[in-house]
Design an enzyme around this catalytic site. Structure first.
Site, PDB file in Angstrom:
ATOM      1  CE  LYS A 119       0.895   1.256   4.483  1.00 48.93           C
ATOM      2  NZ  LYS A 119       1.733   2.409   4.815  1.00 48.93           N
ATOM      3  CG  ASP A 127      -0.821  -0.150   8.124  1.00 51.01           C
ATOM      4  OD1 ASP A 127      -1.655   0.671   8.575  1.00 51.01           O
ATOM      5  OD2 ASP A 127       0.341   0.147   7.821  1.00 51.01           O
TER       6      ASP A 127
HETATM    7  O1  C5P Z   1      -0.560  -1.400  14.624  1.00 51.05           O
HETATM    8  P1  C5P Z   1       0.866  -1.706  14.397  1.00 51.05           P
HETATM    9  O2  C5P Z   1       1.370  -2.820  15.271  1.00 51.05           O
HETATM   10  O3  C5P Z   1       1.222  -1.923  12.956  1.00 51.05           O
HETATM   11  O4  C5P Z   1       1.666  -0.402  14.824  1.00 51.05           O
HETATM   12  C1  C5P Z   1       3.066  -0.400  14.945  1.00 51.05           C
HETATM   13  C2  C5P Z   1       3.471   0.807  15.783  1.00 51.05           C
HETATM   14  O5  C5P Z   1       3.210   2.013  15.073  1.00 51.05           O
HETATM   15  C3  C5P Z   1       2.721   0.930  17.077  1.00 51.05           C
HETATM   16  O6  C5P Z   1       3.348   0.208  18.099  1.00 51.05           O
HETATM   17  C4  C5P Z   1       2.785   2.429  17.332  1.00 51.05           C
HETATM   18  O7  C5P Z   1       4.051   2.779  17.850  1.00 51.05           O
HETATM   19  C5  C5P Z   1       2.717   3.005  15.941  1.00 51.05           C
HETATM   20  N1  C5P Z   1       1.349   3.388  15.525  1.00 51.05           N
HETATM   21  C6  C5P Z   1       0.751   4.495  16.102  1.00 51.05           C
HETATM   22  N2  C5P Z   1      -0.514   4.852  15.729  1.00 51.05           N
HETATM   23  C7  C5P Z   1      -1.172   4.156  14.772  1.00 51.05           C
HETATM   24  C8  C5P Z   1      -0.575   3.039  14.155  1.00 51.05           C
HETATM   25  C9  C5P Z   1       0.682   2.676  14.554  1.00 51.05           C
HETATM   26  O8  C5P Z   1       1.333   5.128  16.976  1.00 51.05           O
HETATM   27  N3  C5P Z   1      -2.391   4.559  14.398  1.00 51.05           N
END
Ligand code: C5P
Length: 298
Positions: free
Chosen positions: A10, A137
């Site tokens: 993406k 994501d």
């Molecule tokens: O959701 P995911 O595990 O992919 O997110 C990885 C990191 O990215 C999270 O631990 C956080 O630090 C950051 N993140 C965030 N806000 C979001 C998505 C991700 O702070 N909406």
């Protein structure tokens, strides 16, 4: 007896980031666009859960239980009381830790592949629920196309796209950690009033019309200053792509991949050649959007 699933990368056409929430995540207005770079996940019965990986960055992919694809298989197996006795092979073409949701793609691919292999036939709603537990994501990797993600990006509304967009992606050497980029965003915005993230009407309308010039004018990424702060050399890549004729240049998600919107396929090819020759990136790839979500190939 194996199942192969193809899953797209993406780019974020808009990534509006709000202030850090009490849980550390950030509320987003995240306009996801699936692009035609794909990972393929193959699930084959095995004695126990096992992961292998091939591709240009395969050595950077963790093959232990921390891998999102392994966690996806375990999550589905746990819900259905199935042994996660599966060999998952990841054929990776999406840049690793590149800001293009490659890890999320592998998770969505593993989930769909195991669901087919084990005959669990989980309802789509349940697959999306598991995806959201795995990462912000991951639901989008499952659905593909174009969607507006709110919350931390996991709540999706499908978006209309009225044409094909031509993109170029400049792959950088080495990845960037998404949490590190969000931390840098927090540091750079400390003491400022971070507005609520809102989707841009101009951008949604450009997508719906398939209007590349209007889309180029509306592309934004609130994580770009943070990514550039951690990797200042990306500014040279962005400049090289603009000079070569891209309508717009921006960091893809949390980076360090950079994304260039071109008016047509010929210009995209020219921009990719110039980027590669500029020495400001490892390689440059052309592709189109939107691309379909996770698809069973065999
Ligand atoms: O959701 P995911 O595990 O992919 O997110 C990885 C990191 O990215 C999270 O631990 C956080 O630090 C950051 N993140 C965030 N806000 C979001 C998505 C991700 O702070 N909406």
């Amino acid at each position: 007896m194996s199942v192969t699933v193809r899953v797209p990368a993406k780019v974020n056409a808009q990534l509006a980031v709000g202030a850090a929430r009490p849980d550390g995540f950030h509320d987003l207005a995240n306009v996801f666009l699936a692009v035609g770079l794909y990972d393929e996940v193959t699930a084959t019965p095995a004695a126990s859960l096992r992961l292998t990986c091939t591709g240009p960055d395969a050595d950077q992919v963790p093959l232990d239980e921390s891998n999102l694809a392994a966690r996806a298989a375990r999550a589905l197996a746990g819900r259905y009381g199935v042994e996660p006795a599966v060999h998952l092979h990841l054929a990776k073409d999406i840049p690793v830790a590149g800001g293009m949701a490659g890890g999320s793609a592998d998770a969505a691919g593993a989930l769909v592949a195991c669901d087919a292999l084990w005959g669990t036939h989980a309802p789509r709603e349940e697959l999306l629920e598991i995806c959201a537990e795995l990462g912000s994501d991951v639901p989008f990797s499952l659905v593909g196309g174009a969607a507006l993600g709110t919350g931390r990006g996991e709540r999706l509304r499908p978006l209309e796209v009225g044409g094909t967009f031509h993109w170029v992606f400049a792959v950088a050497d080495g990845g960037l950690s998404t949490p590190a980029v969000y931390r840098e965003f927090d540091r750079l915005t400390e003491g400022t009033d971070v507005p609520e993230p809102v989707a841009s009407d101009a951008l949604l309308s450009a997508l719906a019309k398939g209007d590349a010039t209007a889309l180029a004018a509306a592309l934004t990424n609130d994580l770009q200053p943070a990514a550039l702060s951690l990797r200042p050399a990306l500014a040279d890549t962005l400049a090289a792509g603009r000079e070569a004729g891209a309508l717009a240049a921006l960091v893809s998600g949390s980076g360090p991949t950079t994304a260039f919107l071109a008016p047509d396929a010929e210009t995209a090819t020219r921009v990719a050649r110039s980027l590669t020759a500029s020495g400001t990136c490892r390689t440059a790839r052309t592709t189109t959007a939107p691309a379909p979500g996770a698809t069973v190939l065999s």
